[in-house]
Enzyme design. Structure first.
Site, mmCIF file in Angstrom:
data_model
loop_
_atom_site.group_PDB
_atom_site.id
_atom_site.type_symbol
_atom_site.label_atom_id
_atom_site.label_comp_id
_atom_site.label_asym_id
_atom_site.label_seq_id
_atom_site.Cartn_x
_atom_site.Cartn_y
_atom_site.Cartn_z
ATOM 1 N N HIS A 88 -2.201 -7.847 75.979
ATOM 2 C CA HIS A 88 -1.203 -6.389 75.596
ATOM 3 C C HIS A 88 -2.112 -6.855 74.065
ATOM 4 O O HIS A 88 -1.080 -8.053 73.156
ATOM 5 C CB HIS A 88 -0.096 -6.112 75.517
ATOM 6 N N TYR A 151 8.860 -13.393 70.551
ATOM 7 C CA TYR A 151 7.896 -12.725 69.424
ATOM 8 C C TYR A 151 9.326 -11.971 68.828
ATOM 9 O O TYR A 151 9.954 -11.100 68.558
ATOM 10 C CB TYR A 151 7.038 -11.643 70.182
#
Length: 485
Positions: A88, A151
């Site tokens: 992604h 993240y």
């Protein structure tokens, strides 16, 4: 599994680590994907476990990591070996790492440009973090049970936003998954992501030009052909609701050519309020947005922030402000506000000449109409053609010049307004002796005018040090007059 890449164009380059005991990353390594860097982190362990600084802004940016301004931290728990997610390409930058366990991670560049399709992979444990730029496809596969993948991102997640993705099994990417995808745990969506050949690349962040119908805005547009052009009707910079509604996440550069320039009207009650709103409050709002979003903000200032005292070599960028009137006061306030944005350029200029009504066109018309004007001869400076100001803008934002304030005018010998008027008469085939002179004090007698700085020459040394060569004002004037319609 060693680090590698199916389309590697160059091996990772190891940067020299900082030679101090406080470094966070032992090394920061480049990869075949531009902007994707691998951090080998300093991990401190004992019998109790380990400790690391996963993100330390001051030290990491000093070591070369972009100051990407994270605003959200996400965690993904993966219960078993083989959980595989991606590929992604979200519209934000992120720093990926693991809080527990280990992953095999792979990236595919899905940004428009020459590096589209470039790949890189490596293993990530507690010793490794990777900075992933906006538009680079991110994926990973857990290599241990109970892996926690972290993240840190610089924009807030918004449900429903579509962004590029590529199939984990894409043959051209050739990612060597340690656990075959047929045996891995994938989401149904990830199983059906398109092949690389079917992916629409993510475009770079856009440029916004405000005040697009003014002299400067018209000059900027041809040099930034893909920019969004807005004026007051499309985006009112003095309206907080309009600013809040604008899709700032799509923009990386704002050229703020909007301003209140009615110098004399600014001295009236109505004009004063309008000038402060447009020249001070609006730039301050843009600076806050730019700081929050990591946008580069370019703003345009004026010699009116100074009192016009004669300075050898011209006014320099760091000279203290001393505006004589309301217009100059509002512009000085705007300069200070824009300076709070980490990525900013303030371009200070004088005597702008572009498309539309201006001094040169007025003098040319008076010459043609047989009018003999009296022009002030004690205000001295240099003309700045809007095309020159636009050219300097393009140079600064594309050359990697240090952020800050730069004086920008055309070059050459400073002249008075009367000198320039005579030159316009001469260039249009009329007798320059028809131009008589008057002092600023004489011209202002009996009129409601804002005070003008007498010495407006700006020093151009700092701009020249960036590699920009200023066009001579006299030559630019001749060319401008030759093309008057």
């Amino acid at each position: 599994m060693p680090s590698g890449g199916a389309r590697r164009r160059r091996p990772p380059r190891r940067r020299t680590p900082r030679r101090d005991s406080d470094r966070v990353a032992e090394t920061i390594e480049t990869t075949p994907i531009p902007g994707l860097v691998v951090l080998r982190l300093a991990v401190h362990g004992d019998d109790r476990g380990w400790f690391k600084e996963n993100w330390q802004r001051e030290r990491m940016t000093a070591q070369g990591l972009p100051d990407f301004g994270p605003v959200q931290n996400n965690m993904s728990f993966n219960a078993t070996v083989g959980v595989t997610r991606g590929v992604h390409a979200e519209p934000w930058d992120k720093l990926v790492s693991v809080a527990n366990g280990k992953v095999f991670a792979a990236w595919v560049d899905l940004r428009a440009g020459d590096s589209f399709g470039a790949t890189y992979w490596t293993e990530i444990d507690e010793h490794v973090a990777v900075f992933v730029p906006r538009g680079v496809g991110n994926s990973y596969q857990s290599l241990a049970d109970n892996t926690v993948y972290s993240y840190l991102v610089n924009d807030h997640y918004v449900p429903g936003i579509a962004y590029p993705a590529v199939n984990l099994a894409d043959e051209t990417a050739g990612i060597p998954w340690p656990i075959p995808l047929a045996e891995a745990e994938l989401s149904e969506k990830d199983r059906h992501n398109p092949r690389l050949a079917e992916v629409t690349p993510m475009q770079p962040k856009r440029t916004l030009i405000t005040g697009c119908n003014g002299q400067l805005g018209r000059a900027l547009a041809p040099l930034f052909p893909d920019a969004t052009l807005v004026d007051l009707d499309e985006l009112d910079l003095t309206d907080p609701k309009a600013l809040e509604a604008w899709p700032w996440q799509e923009y990386g550069l704002v050229l703020n050519a909007a301003a209140y320039t009615a110098v004399d009207r600014a001295e009236t009650p109505e004009g004063r309020a309008a000038a402060w709103a447009a020249n001070a409050a609006a730039p301050a709002a843009l600076a806050r947005i730019a700081a929050r979003r990591g946008i580069t903000l370019v703003h345009y200032s004026t010699d009116y922030v100074f009192d016009g005292a004669e300075v050898e070599g011209g006014h320099r960028e760091d000279e203290p402000f001393a505006p004589l009137g309301v217009y100059g006061q509002t512009k000085a306030a705007g300069d200070l506000a824009v300076g709070t944005a980490p990525k900013h350029y303030v371009l200070r200029t004088s005597w702008v000449i572009g498309e539309g009504h201006n001094f040169v066109r007025t003098m040319a018309k008076l010459a043609a109409d047989g009018v003999d004007p009296a022009v002030v001869d004690d205000q001295v400076g240099r003309l700045t053609f809007a095309t020159e100001l636009a050219r300097a803008t393009q140079h600064l934002v594309t050359s990697g010049a240090a952020y800050g304030t730069y004086n920008v005018t055309n070059g050459g010998r400073p002249r008075s307004w009367a000198d320039y008027a005579r030159r316009v008469f001469e260039l249009t085939g009329h007798d320059p002796a028809r131009v008589s002179t008057v002092t600023t004090e004489e011209y202002a007698a009996g009129k409601d005018l804002s005070p003008r700085p007498l010495h407006s020459t700006l020093a151009l040394d700092k701009l020249a040090a960036t590699g920009f060569e200023s066009t001579d004002a006299d030559s630019a004037l001749a060319d401008y007059v030759a093309h008057l319609g």
